[in-house]
Design a protein around this motif. Structure first.
Motif, PDB file in Angstrom:
ATOM      1  N   SER A 111       0.802  -1.223   0.000  1.00  0.00           N
ATOM      2  CA  SER A 111       0.000   0.000   0.000  1.00  0.00           C
ATOM      3  C   SER A 111       0.836   1.275   0.000  1.00  0.00           C
ATOM      4  O   SER A 111       0.323   2.352  -0.349  1.00  0.00           O
ATOM      5  N   ASN A 112       2.105   1.202   0.380  1.00  0.00           N
ATOM      6  CA  ASN A 112       2.948   2.399   0.381  1.00  0.00           C
ATOM      7  C   ASN A 112       3.409   2.800  -1.009  1.00  0.00           C
ATOM      8  O   ASN A 112       4.091   3.822  -1.158  1.00  0.00           O
ATOM      9  N   TRP A 113       3.075   2.000  -2.015  1.00  0.00           N
ATOM     10  CA  TRP A 113       3.226   2.434  -3.402  1.00  0.00           C
ATOM     11  C   TRP A 113       1.826   2.885  -3.840  1.00  0.00           C
ATOM     12  O   TRP A 113       0.971   2.061  -4.189  1.00  0.00           O
ATOM     13  N   ALA A 114       1.579   4.175  -3.757  1.00  0.00           N
ATOM     14  CA  ALA A 114       0.235   4.726  -3.943  1.00  0.00           C
ATOM     15  C   ALA A 114      -0.275   4.501  -5.360  1.00  0.00           C
ATOM     16  O   ALA A 114       0.506   4.344  -6.320  1.00  0.00           O
ATOM     17  N   ALA A 115      -1.584   4.489  -5.507  1.00  0.00           N
ATOM     18  CA  ALA A 115      -2.212   4.274  -6.812  1.00  0.00           C
ATOM     19  C   ALA A 115      -1.886   5.416  -7.776  1.00  0.00           C
ATOM     20  O   ALA A 115      -1.687   6.564  -7.371  1.00  0.00           O
ATOM     21  N   SER A 116      -1.817   5.067  -9.053  1.00  0.00           N
ATOM     22  CA  SER A 116      -1.642   6.043 -10.145  1.00  0.00           C
ATOM     23  C   SER A 116      -0.468   6.981  -9.899  1.00  0.00           C
ATOM     24  O   SER A 116      -0.583   8.206 -10.039  1.00  0.00           O
ATOM     25  N   SER A 117       0.671   6.400  -9.523  1.00  0.00           N
ATOM     26  CA  SER A 117       1.854   7.206  -9.196  1.00  0.00           C
ATOM     27  C   SER A 117       3.096   6.645  -9.872  1.00  0.00           C
ATOM     28  O   SER A 117       3.208   5.438 -10.108  1.00  0.00           O
ATOM     29  N   ASN A 118       4.039   7.533 -10.165  1.00  0.00           N
ATOM     30  CA  ASN A 118       5.302   7.152 -10.796  1.00  0.00           C
ATOM     31  C   ASN A 118       6.366   6.941  -9.721  1.00  0.00           C
ATOM     32  O   ASN A 118       6.484   7.747  -8.793  1.00  0.00           O
ATOM     33  N   TYR A 119       7.147   5.878  -9.878  1.00  0.00           N
ATOM     34  CA  TYR A 119       8.224   5.578  -8.924  1.00  0.00           C
ATOM     35  C   TYR A 119       9.502   5.222  -9.683  1.00  0.00           C
ATOM     36  O   TYR A 119       9.469   4.421 -10.626  1.00  0.00           O
ATOM     37  N   ASP A 120      10.603   5.829  -9.265  1.00  0.00           N
ATOM     38  CA  ASP A 120      11.914   5.464  -9.812  1.00  0.00           C
ATOM     39  C   ASP A 120      12.509   4.340  -8.979  1.00  0.00           C
ATOM     40  O   ASP A 120      12.374   4.313  -7.750  1.00  0.00           O
ATOM     41  N   TRP A 121      13.197   3.427  -9.657  1.00  0.00           N
ATOM     42  CA  TRP A 121      13.822   2.275  -8.982  1.00  0.00           C
ATOM     43  C   TRP A 121      15.336   2.426  -9.022  1.00  0.00           C
ATOM     44  O   TRP A 121      15.915   2.859 -10.024  1.00  0.00           O
ATOM     45  N   PHE A 122      15.941   2.028  -7.898  1.00  0.00           N
ATOM     46  CA  PHE A 122      17.383   2.194  -7.712  1.00  0.00           C
ATOM     47  C   PHE A 122      17.988   0.899  -7.173  1.00  0.00           C
ATOM     48  O   PHE A 122      17.301   0.076  -6.576  1.00  0.00           O
ATOM     49  N   VAL A 123      19.305   0.762  -7.360  1.00  0.00           N
ATOM     50  CA  VAL A 123      20.076  -0.281  -6.691  1.00  0.00           C
ATOM     51  C   VAL A 123      21.152   0.433  -5.871  1.00  0.00           C
ATOM     52  O   VAL A 123      21.879   1.289  -6.385  1.00  0.00           O
ATOM     53  N   GLY A 124      21.220   0.098  -4.569  1.00  0.00           N
ATOM     54  CA  GLY A 124      22.180   0.749  -3.695  1.00  0.00           C
ATOM     55  C   GLY A 124      22.653  -0.181  -2.598  1.00  0.00           C
ATOM     56  O   GLY A 124      22.179  -1.317  -2.477  1.00  0.00           O
ATOM     57  N   LEU A 125      23.578   0.297  -1.788  1.00  0.00           N
ATOM     58  CA  LEU A 125      24.139  -0.489  -0.696  1.00  0.00           C
ATOM     59  C   LEU A 125      23.595   0.029   0.631  1.00  0.00           C
ATOM     60  O   LEU A 125      23.760   1.208   0.969  1.00  0.00           O
ATOM     61  N   ASP A 126      22.952  -0.855   1.372  1.00  0.00           N
ATOM     62  CA  ASP A 126      22.433  -0.553   2.703  1.00  0.00           C
ATOM     63  C   ASP A 126      23.363  -1.200   3.723  1.00  0.00           C
ATOM     64  O   ASP A 126      23.236  -2.382   4.021  1.00  0.00           O
ATOM     65  N   SER A 127      24.334  -0.435   4.226  1.00  0.00           N
ATOM     66  CA  SER A 127      25.356  -0.967   5.140  1.00  0.00           C
ATOM     67  C   SER A 127      26.006  -2.225   4.568  1.00  0.00           C
ATOM     68  O   SER A 127      26.221  -3.214   5.259  1.00  0.00           O
ATOM     69  N   GLY A 128      26.327  -2.181   3.297  1.00  0.00           N
ATOM     70  CA  GLY A 128      27.001  -3.283   2.625  1.00  0.00           C
ATOM     71  C   GLY A 128      26.075  -4.268   1.948  1.00  0.00           C
ATOM     72  O   GLY A 128      26.522  -5.082   1.140  1.00  0.00           O
ATOM     73  N   ALA A 162      23.092  11.118  -1.075  1.00  0.00           N
ATOM     74  CA  ALA A 162      23.054  11.692  -2.417  1.00  0.00           C
ATOM     75  C   ALA A 162      24.050  10.998  -3.338  1.00  0.00           C
ATOM     76  O   ALA A 162      25.201  10.762  -2.969  1.00  0.00           O
ATOM     77  N   HIS A 163      23.566  10.615  -4.524  1.00  0.00           N
ATOM     78  CA  HIS A 163      24.358  10.012  -5.593  1.00  0.00           C
ATOM     79  C   HIS A 163      24.768   8.563  -5.327  1.00  0.00           C
ATOM     80  O   HIS A 163      25.473   7.973  -6.144  1.00  0.00           O
ATOM     81  N   GLN A 164      24.340   7.965  -4.226  1.00  0.00           N
ATOM     82  CA  GLN A 164      24.842   6.632  -3.891  1.00  0.00           C
ATOM     83  C   GLN A 164      23.846   5.499  -4.175  1.00  0.00           C
ATOM     84  O   GLN A 164      24.033   4.380  -3.713  1.00  0.00           O
ATOM     85  N   CYS A 165      22.799   5.783  -4.946  1.00  0.00           N
ATOM     86  CA  CYS A 165      21.922   4.735  -5.475  1.00  0.00           C
ATOM     87  C   CYS A 165      21.815   4.932  -6.983  1.00  0.00           C
ATOM     88  O   CYS A 165      21.600   6.053  -7.459  1.00  0.00           O
ATOM     89  N   THR A 166      21.982   3.862  -7.730  1.00  0.00           N
ATOM     90  CA  THR A 166      21.978   3.926  -9.189  1.00  0.00           C
ATOM     91  C   THR A 166      20.563   3.759  -9.731  1.00  0.00           C
ATOM     92  O   THR A 166      19.875   2.787  -9.400  1.00  0.00           O
ATOM     93  N   HIS A 167      20.126   4.705 -10.575  1.00  0.00           N
ATOM     94  CA  HIS A 167      18.782   4.654 -11.160  1.00  0.00           C
ATOM     95  C   HIS A 167      18.751   3.607 -12.280  1.00  0.00           C
ATOM     96  O   HIS A 167      19.532   3.678 -13.232  1.00  0.00           O
ATOM     97  N   VAL A 168      17.848   2.629 -12.159  1.00  0.00           N
ATOM     98  CA  VAL A 168      17.798   1.544 -13.152  1.00  0.00           C
ATOM     99  C   VAL A 168      16.471   1.481 -13.895  1.00  0.00           C
ATOM    100  O   VAL A 168      16.355   0.751 -14.887  1.00  0.00           O
ATOM    101  N   GLY A 169      15.450   2.209 -13.455  1.00  0.00           N
ATOM    102  CA  GLY A 169      14.185   2.154 -14.173  1.00  0.00           C
ATOM    103  C   GLY A 169      13.081   2.915 -13.472  1.00  0.00           C
ATOM    104  O   GLY A 169      13.275   3.494 -12.395  1.00  0.00           O
ATOM    105  N   THR A 170      11.896   2.910 -14.097  1.00  0.00           N
ATOM    106  CA  THR A 170      10.737   3.636 -13.584  1.00  0.00           C
ATOM    107  C   THR A 170       9.482   2.799 -13.824  1.00  0.00           C
ATOM    108  O   THR A 170       9.361   2.147 -14.867  1.00  0.00           O
TER     109      THR A 170
END
Length: 473
Positions: free
Chosen positions: A218-235, A297-305
């Motif tokens: 539910s935290n991805w709201a209806a009719s909304s755009n979201y960018d997807w990233f790949v990043g490191l969370d404490s390794g 900032a800048h530490q997650c790579t944008h891979v799609g939407t």
């Protein structure tokens, strides 16, 4: 009175008096250990020399310096080291490298043991950062000098089906997003604050799915755009989404035809670093319905939407007879040229229109293609095939394509009928829509001449009426 005579008698060295004959003669012999009892006092011990030494009259022994050779040490298993792997004083043990604690993401300042071949193979230390930077650098590469730095573009793809980088079939209302290895590979470059490092989606030898995944909610709201990233969370390598496009100090929008990312703090704004698209601002990146981690900032790579339909659901649907195409998933890398074709099976295989008001063909949303993109450089190829009929001389029918509109025609064709009975025209119109960003749709629209009824033939046959849209996804 008995007379006695004293006769002197001695035994040779190391002999004891042992017997006395009837004639008064003493016998001597060397004693055996069986003749001894009790213990030798420390004060009686002689000095010891050799590998083990002791002072005369002392029981304390010492191993002489340099006396224990490798040959005198206990043997070791093949390819092992003798060391103490713990954090405190302990008896050493024999281990191989696999027994050491794993540090999955070593820091640039972590130490590495090396042998310096230029110094007679002397053991020395260096840092992970120095190794990553190529030491002192190459002498020359295509006339360029300095450290050789090379990293691949992201090699996975955002998808809605596990282990399926390219969706060849429709997926409707998916509740899981995946970032899976593609034909390009499994590497993901990530900026760590000082340099771009490369991580892999799975370990070597992985059979089957090599991917990251996120269960939507539910935290991805209806009719909304979201960018997807790949990043490191404490390794830990994670796939995660930023906030929806409306978030930010300067609010954005998720509205179809007018969607734009917010900017400033709390937004999902994109900015390149070293050519790599990343999150411009620090953000909360969500990797399940209830949990986020802070991506600097800048530490997650944008891979799609992606764009949601209902809350927590994403669709990638190919058009079909009676079904509009909906491509609500876009990849930033390793894009594939994919097409959607929809056909409007009007009741009875035909419909008529005479009004001069521009409308969506047959007033049907089937004649529409819905999509989302994550970059303004995206372009789409669209073509609309239609077969109008009229027996009226001079009757006119205008049809064409429009971006985000059902009552205008951006690229059209005006057909004038010659008056021949039941004259059919098989006509097409095409357009290239460039620079589209965010949530949009392309519509096949039509317009009559205000007086003459034009019959449109569909018959459920995609050769007579269809909307086809192609692009890189």
């Amino acid at each position: 009175m008995i007379a006695t005579t004293v006769v002197a008698s001695t035994c040779s060295s190391s002999n004891w008096f042992r017997t006395l004959s009837s004639a008064g003669v003493h016998g001597c012999s060397q004693p055996s250990f069986a003749d001894l009892s009790s213990s030798l006092a420390c004060s009686q011990t002689p000095a010891l020399t050799g590998d083990v030494t002791a002072s005369a009259g002392s029981c304390a022994t010492t191993i002489a310096a340099n006396a224990v050779t490798n040959a005198k040490v206990a043997t070791m298993a093949a390819y092992t080291l003798k060391c103490n792997t713990g954090g405190s004083t302990a008896t050493p043990s024999d281990i191989d490298v696999s027994a050491l604690t794993l540090k999955a993401s070593p820091g640039a300042s972590d130490l590495v043991l090396i042998q310096d071949v230029s110094a007679s193979n002397a053991f020395k230390k260096t840092t992970v950062g120095a190794l990553g930077g190529g030491g002192s650098g190459v002498t020359s590469l295509n006339t360029e000098t300095g450290a050789l730095v090379q990293w691949p573009t992201p090699q996975g793809r955002i998808t809605l089906t596990s282990n399926t980088p390219v969706l060849a079939a429709s997926v409707t209302a998916a509740t899981t997003s995946y970032y899976t290895a593609s034909a390009a590979g499994k590497n993901v470059p990530i900026y760590n604050g000082s340099a771009v490092v490369v991580r892999q989606l799975c370990v070597a030898g992985t059979v089957g799915a090599c991917e990251l995944s996120v269960a939507l909610g539910s935290n991805w709201a209806a009719s909304s755009n979201y960018d997807w990233f790949v990043g490191l969370d404490s390794g830990t390598l994670r796939l995660c989404s930023g906030p929806d496009w409306s978030a930010g100090a300067v609010a954005g929008s998720n509205t179809v035809g007018a969607s734009v990312r917010g900017t400033g703090a709390g937004s999902t704004d994109i900015e390149k670093i070293d050519g790599l698209p990343t999150n411009k601002n620090s953000m909360a990146c969500r990797y399940n319905n209830t949990t986020t981690f802070t991506c600097a900032a800048h530490q997650c790579t944008h891979v799609g939407t992606t764009r949601t339909g209902s809350a927590g659901q994403v669709s990638f649907t190919y058009g079909a007879s009676g079904t509009a195409g909906t491509f609500n998933l876009w990849n930033a890398f390793n894009q594939e040229y994919l097409c959607s074709t929809s056909n409007d099976p009007a009741s009875g295989g035909i419909y008529s229109y005479s009004s001069s008001t521009v409308r969506q063909a047959d007033a049907s949303a089937v004649n529409q293609f819905n999509f989302v993109t994550g970059a303004a450089g995206s372009s789409l190829d669209a073509i609309y095939y239609v077969t109008p009929r009229s027996s009226t001389l001079g009757a006119q029918y205008n049809f064409g394509l429009a971006l985000n509109s059902t009552n205008t025609i951006d690229a059209g064709s005006n057909q004038l009928f010659p008056g021949t009975a039941n004259f059919n025209m098989s006509v097409t119109v095409s357009d290239v829509f460039k620079g589209v960003l965010g949530a949009n749709f392309i519509s096949a629209n039509e317009q009559g001449d205000g007086s003459n009824a034009i019959t449109i033939i569909t018959i459920g046959n995609t050769h007579l009426q269809r909307l086809k849209v192609c692009g890189f996804w």
